[in-house]
Each structure stands twice: as C-alpha cells, then as structure tokens.
Design a protein around this motif. Structure first.
Motif, mmCIF file in Angstrom:
data_model
loop_
_atom_site.group_PDB
_atom_site.id
_atom_site.type_symbol
_atom_site.label_atom_id
_atom_site.label_comp_id
_atom_site.label_asym_id
_atom_site.label_seq_id
_atom_site.Cartn_x
_atom_site.Cartn_y
_atom_site.Cartn_z
ATOM 1 N N ILE A 444 7.602 -3.616 8.166
ATOM 2 C CA ILE A 444 6.731 -4.524 7.423
ATOM 3 C C ILE A 444 6.141 -3.801 6.221
ATOM 4 O O ILE A 444 5.729 -2.640 6.310
ATOM 5 C CB ILE A 444 5.617 -5.074 8.358
ATOM 6 C CG1 ILE A 444 4.736 -6.087 7.646
ATOM 7 C CG2 ILE A 444 4.797 -3.955 8.965
ATOM 8 C CD1 ILE A 444 3.810 -6.858 8.603
ATOM 9 N N SER A 451 1.940 -9.954 4.120
ATOM 10 C CA SER A 451 2.124 -9.197 5.357
ATOM 11 C C SER A 451 0.826 -8.886 6.076
ATOM 12 O O SER A 451 0.812 -8.764 7.307
ATOM 13 C CB SER A 451 2.862 -7.887 5.066
ATOM 14 O OG SER A 451 2.072 -7.042 4.247
ATOM 15 N N VAL A 753 8.763 -8.652 5.606
ATOM 16 C CA VAL A 753 9.203 -8.097 6.881
ATOM 17 C C VAL A 753 10.718 -7.945 6.837
ATOM 18 O O VAL A 753 11.421 -8.784 6.250
ATOM 19 C CB VAL A 753 8.793 -9.015 8.058
ATOM 20 C CG1 VAL A 753 9.438 -8.578 9.363
ATOM 21 C CG2 VAL A 753 7.275 -9.030 8.209
#
Length: 768
Positions: A444, A451, A753
C-alpha cells in the motif's frame, strides 16, 4: 503503574540467561525473589552479576533442609512465575514440574535448559555461550581471514537466551489473562541459538557450507567497516539497492555496475566470485580521503555511517546518558557500580532500575508469604490455542531486518502479523528472507490520498502497530501514535529507531553495522588488530526480540487496564545491553576479554583447538588437572599459558573431534566439537526436536529455516513460517478490515494498493 507491578516471581535459575529474565521482570515492577543455595549463584563473583540481578531480593535455602523446602513450596503457591534451568534443578529442591503445575494451575513454569530439555552434550551441564556457539555452528559461520572457526568475545548467545525467554514468559502471562491458566514454557539454549543465528540457518541444507575466508570485513563491500586515508576506521550502512548505488557514486565507483561480472546488478556483489575484487576496489577508493570526509559525504546523502570506537568509554557517551541508558547504583558487595539501564521504553508504564543486586541471603526472614493464587472455577477447562498470542493482531510497517523480524517472532508466538510495505515491496525483503516469515503482506502506498483511510480501517481492528521509520516520518504520514489513538484508543504502538529522538544523535539513521562499530563491538573483537565485523546481525536481531518484549509488556498492561500506550526501543539500547558484562564498571573489576584476528579463545583451558578432522572447544578454565588426565599430558607442562597451549594442541591434533571430546567430557572437562551449519542441521537429536523446517525451493533445491523456537505445554504454535509475496494478502486484509469490494477495486485501480502472488521460494546470496 508498573507493567508487571503485581507479578511475583521465584528465580531458582543461576548463571546468566535465567537471571536476565528476572532482571527484566524486576525492571518492570515484579517482585523477584532470587533463591540461592548457601554457596550462592556461581556468577556472584563475576562482573555481570550486579546488572542481571538488580532490583531482586535474595533468600538462601539449603536444598537438603525440610524447613527450606517447605518455605519454597509455600512461596511458589503465591507466585505467578517460577524461573528454573530444568527439572534437575527443581529436583534438587524436592520439586517436580508436573506436580507444581497440577497443584498451582495459574503458575507459569519457565524452564531454560542449557542445550535441549534433558540433554547437554558436554560435561557438568554448564551454561556456556562458547560451547553452544561451537556446537551450534555459530563459530564456523563467522567471517575470517583463514576460513577457520572464530570465537566471539561476547556471551551473546546467553544474552539472547535471557531476552527471548523473557518475551515468551510475558506472552504466557498475556495468555493467562484470558484463559486463567498457566503452563510450562520451555526456552532452551538451542532455541536461543535458532533465534539469534537465524540468517545463518536459512540455507539450502544440501549445499556446501560457504567459505568464510572473506576477511574480517565480512561479505558485503558497501555494508561493512573500512579504513580511510588517515588510518581511521569507520562503518558504512549502505545496504539495499538504493543505498548501495548511492555509496558507489559517493566514492567514485558508480560505473562499477557496468562490469559484466555483476550482470547489471549490485546485488551480485555478494556472490562468492565477486566479493574479493569488489571489496578491493572499494578499499582503494576509500583510502583516497580521511575518515571525516567520508562520514560527511555519506551523511549528506542519507547513508547511515559512523566512526569505530572502543567500548571502554561507551557508557559515558552523551547519547547513552540522554537515553537513560547509564545508571549508577551502590552495590552491597562492590560499592558504586555503573551499568547499562533499561533498554526499552514504555511511556505509560516505564521500566526502572529499582536497586542494586542483593547481598547473598540479604532478605532471609524478610519475604512474607504471598497470598495464594486464585484457583480457576471447578468447571473451568484450560484453553488450547495456537500460540500464546493467538488472537492478537499486529500491523508491522518496519522495513529491512529488525522490525520485520520482530513480526516473525510474534508470528511464531501465534499473533496475526500484517506486513505493510510499499507497492514495490520492502527493498530488503529478499536478503532478509528469514526475517519476513510468517506474516501476511499488504502492499500500500501510504502517501496516496486514498490509502490512509484504508490503512486506518486496518488499524481499527489491530492491537499493535510497529514502525521502523526514522523519527518524525510517522507523523508526516498521519500514522503516529496520537493519530492512531484517535482511531483505536487501545492501540499499542512500537517505534524502532537507531538512536531515539533526544540527545546529540537523536533522529539520526543507523543500522546494525554502524552500531556494532560505534559501541565498541568491532574493536573488542579485533583486539590489537583490525576491527572485526560480527557475521551475526546482533544488534538488529536482538532488537527484534527487544521490540517483541516491549510489545508483550504493553499488551499485558492493556489487558489489565484497557490502556494502550506509545512504546519505543533503539538499536543503541540493544547494543548497550549486549555488552552488559563487558562495559559494567566498578572498582577492581577484571578486564573484559578482547579478541584478535581469527580469535580462538581466551587462555589455554578456555579455547578452540585443531583436531584431526576439525576443531574442538574446551571450556574448563579452572580444571588443568582434569585436562592433563584426559589427554595424558604431564601436569607440569600446563604451568604457563604458552606451554599449556602447545601441549594441549599437540595432544589433540591427531585425535578426531569425537575422540577428543569423548576423553575430555569423560574426565569432567566441558568440551564440544566445533560444527558447521550443515552438520548441525543433520544432528538427529535436533531433527527430532524440530530444530529446522525444511521444504522445497522453487529452483529445485531445499530451504531450511529455524523451526520451533520455544515450547508451550498448552498453547503450542505449529507450522512452517514462510515469507509472503508483495501484496499477496492485500485483498483479504482489506476485507478483514470491513472495506467493501467496490472500494477495494478502486484502491487497486488507482494504484493505492498493489496485489501480488506468493513470493518465489528461492534463497538469495548470503550478505553476511
């Protein structure tokens, strides 16, 4: 409050490792009663005793006394933990482990066998870092000039044994909070060796042992110690693709990657065929300028580095004082003593040195009976769990070695550990193959605007967050303690840094190699010669254990109060702890051992000797008569050191290792063969004990990794720990956090991601 403020501990164990567990318990508020025989702990006359036994109470009991045995049984009835070496030590006091656990169902019985439960392969069953290191493969794996085994001047294996056993003991206390039941926890000397020498034990078991004749600098040309043009030594922490390339640019060798022997990748510097010529090129380049020139240049580009100094004045370093790692106590037997302080930091429940080590029997008749432990309900049944930390979720964002390995250790205790790494992966995940085992991976980008919300959802369901980033980075990312506490009030955060946040070095980056040099480890190992790099990443690996202990203490406090907290530790604190017996100071203390090139041991009766088929290690500094008898040497030939070394060497050189150690041990002289790692992996006893896990690699060979590194009688975790692929578990982790499928798809589509498959199970070249 104290993290262990109402915990009561009986310490029967003597020596180094067992008392270290008692030390950590006492530092965090436990009432630790050290039970000794009339002769006292054999370590009482040695330098490390004042530190390892600080803050305890001492009671003398004659094991043959019915009154003394009754006193001990009474106190065990109120104890939370009993620390002992093994069943033989219990039997000396008329105790039986199984009976104790049946009679006192809440008791944590911590057993710390010297080698394996019920088996020590050398005479007298003595605790010995030297014999364990020789027989367990540590010395044969140390980089050297000659390619022969090299002795360590430190008792690192014993320090590791005590530290790792402390982690396991507190983990058992955590489990007891939920189940109401104690259990037997066994952490052996072999477990300590597995945990500390992890990198050396991650091998193809059927491949030859690598040559160690790479010199005292080790295997890695840019992550090593170096001598500058002014004759002064320094360390470079240039490890990983980015730093390695930057280092080569700084010293004017940026084009070296174009050499066809490297195949376009600096990662191939550590291939056996390349180590020598690349090291030589680096050495010649560094000799062109003085030390300070290189330290300034490396610092300017962010590569950790530092001067190599001696250990004698380390406790007076201003950074040590700024971190509270220099403590003075008034010892009843030695007077003023300067020693390392508490190496870990819990902000809500800080540890402290509570007082000096007690005089022998100082508290006889002054330890009142403890209230009996409450008994579980009659219909209660002990829970069976997969590890004492089963049910604990840890989010681990630390890169490189120390923080990931803390996650691996917590996984081995049953925790669900999530490795948070960049979309491209932790840059050191391949070289640190062994350190990343057992975790799930989410890749991530924490700088991506989408995120951070997903990350915070993960934190909502977490118990612990680990970061190994430089101070200040977590705040800039919005993942510091205050930010996470607002999301999850009970969160425990654990931050690892090199030097902490305060003091003259606060905030600076640092790595194992740099700390080994700065604190004096390298100079002590090298003695009057060149500084020697320890092949074991002792600061990194031991800090992983230190971080695990920090987390366990904070979790135990949270279970009792509901309160999370911010915790932190440092490579500096660990490096100082790892020299505890060597740098402690008091008037009249004997000098600490120093080494030399390819050091073989200190003294004629405490060293390695060459045999017909390898080497043997003798550890009997006070038994010349027994050695003379075993080897049929006239005792007068052992009167002086040089003559004794020559006589013993001549007596052993034509014997096999097996024959030499058989004769010596039969005569009561503790001794062991010096074995290579591949020999250790084939030891039938160790195979039976689950020393290693072996599984196929993806390139046709096999991979061995450390197996079970502690045993729990009721909450044993079983299984093979393998490292995850980059983002292998991203989707499942987000689902577990309650994020809906459409949002997960958006995170992937917007490159917040990454999703990946399993990691190829292929071993990299050894970098140490």
């Amino acid at each position: 409050m104290d993290a262990l403020g109402d915990i009561r501990v009986i310490e029967l164990a003597t020596g180094v490792a067992g008392p270290i567990v008692g030390m950590f318990c006492a530092d965090f508020g436990a009432d630790v009663v050290k039970v000794e025989t009339p002769d006292g702990d054999p370590e009482r006359g040695r330098p490390g005793f004042p530190m390892w036994n600080r803050g305890k109470r001492s009671v003398v009991i004659d094991p043959g006394s019915a009154e003394g045995r009754a006193w001990l049984r009474n106190r065990i009835g109120g104890a939370d933990m009993l620390i002992t070496r093994d069943g033989e030590e219990l039997a000396a006091f008329g105790l039986d482990g199984d009976e104790l656990l049946a009679s006192h169902p809440r008791l944590i019985l911590l057993e710390m066998p010297v080698y394996l439960p019920g088996h020590v392969p050398w005479a007298d069953g003595v605790e010995s870092a030297a014999l364990l290191g020789a027989f367990g493969g540590q010395f044969a794996r140390q980089s050297s000039v000659s390619g022969e085994p090299v002795e360590s001047v430190y008792q690192t294996l014993l320090y590791a044994h005590g530290l790792w056993a402390s982690v396991c003991a507190v983990a058992a206390l955590i489990e007891r909070e939920g189940s109401g039941f104690g259990q037997r926890v066994t952490v052996s000397g072999i477990n300590a060796l597995q945990q500390l020498t992890m990198i050396s034990l991650v091998v193809d078991p059927n491949a030859p042992d690598p040559s160690t004749a790479v010199g005292g600098a080790g295997r890695h040309p840019t992550y090593s110690r170096m001598i500058a043009g002014d004759g002064k030594w320094f360390t470079s922490g240039a490890l990983g693709p980015r730093f390695e390339a930057m280092f080569m640019e700084v010293i004017g060798l940026g084009s070296i990657v174009e050499d066809e022997r490297l195949g376009g990748s600096l990662a191939n510097m550590v291939a056996p065929e390349n180590i020598g010529w690349v090291q030589k090129a680096v050495e010649e380049a560094v000799l062109k300028q003085p030390r300070q020139y290189w330290l300034d240049r490396l610092d300017a580009v962010g590569i950790p580095s530092g001067p190599i100094d001696g250990r004698e004045g380390w406790l007076d370093h201003p950074q040590v004082a700024a971190m509270g790692m220099r403590v003075e106590v008034d010892d009843p037997d030695r007077g003023p003593v300067v020693m390392p302080g508490v190496p870990i930091n819990l902000t809500a429940t800080p540890g402290a040195v509570r007082g000096p080590a007690p005089a022998l029997g100082e508290h006889n008749d002054r330890v009142a009976p403890w209230p009996a432990q409450p008994r579980p309900a009659a219909d209660a049944r002990p829970l069976v769990r997969s590890g004492p930390l089963s049910g604990i979720r840890v989010v681990n964002s630390g890169p490189f070695l120390a923080s990931p390995y803390a996650g691996c250790l917590l996984s081995a205790l049953g925790a669900d550990v999530i490795k948070v790494e960049p979309r491209e992966g932790d840059p050191f995940r391949k070289p640190a193959y062994g350190a990343n085992r057992g975790m799930r991976s989410i890749a991530i980008d924490l700088k991506h605007p989408d995120s951070i919300r997903a990350f915070h959802k993960i934190i909502e369901g977490a118990d612990v967050f680990i970061d190994g980033l430089r101070p200040g980075v977590t705040k800039s990312l919005g993942i510091d303690y205050d930010s996470l506490k607002a999301i999850n009030p009970g969160i425990v955060t654990m931050s690892l840094s090199a030097f902490g946040q305060t003091g003259p070095l606060g905030g600076r980056g640092g790595v194992d190699m740099v700390l080994q040099g700065m604190v004096g480890m390298m100079s002590a190992e090298g003695g009057d010669g060149e500084p020697i790099v320890n092949t074991i990443s002792v600061c990194d690996i031991s800090t992983a254990s230190m971080s695990s202990l920090t987390i366990a203490l904070a979790l135990f406090h949270r279970l009792r109060t509901g309160e999370g907290q911010r915790t932190w530790d440092t490579l500096l604190g660990t490096a100082t702890y790892l020299q505890s017996a060597e740098i402690i100071r008091f008037e009249g203390r004997p000098p600490a051992i120093v080494g030399g090139v390819d050091f073989q041991g200190d003294g004629a009766f405490d060293r390695m000797y060459r045999a017909a088929d390898g080497w043997v290690r003798i550890a009997a500094p006070d038994a010349p008569a027994k050695i003379a008898s075993a080897l049929e040497i006239p005792e007068e030939k052992l009167a002086d050191k040089d003559g004794a070394i020559a006589a013993i060497a001549a007596a052993i050189i034509d014997l096999s290792r097996e024959e030499a150690t058989r004769r010596l041990n039969r005569a009561g002289v503790p001794s062991a063969s010096v074995r290579k790692v591949t020999e250790v992996l084939r030891d039938p006893r160790l195979c039976e004990a689950g020393f290693a896990h072996v599984y196929p690699s993806d390139n046709g060979g096999f991979i061995a990794t450390p197996g079970r590194i502690a045993s729990f009688s009721r909450t044993e975790w079983r299984g093979v720990l393998k490292p995850p692929g980059i983002g292998e578990h991203s989707v499942r982790i987000l689902e577990d956090a309650g994020i809906d499928p459409a949002t997960i798809d958006q995170l992937i589509e917007r490159r917040a991601v990454a999703v990946g498959g399993p990691m190829p199970q292929i071993l990299p070249h050894a970098y140490r």
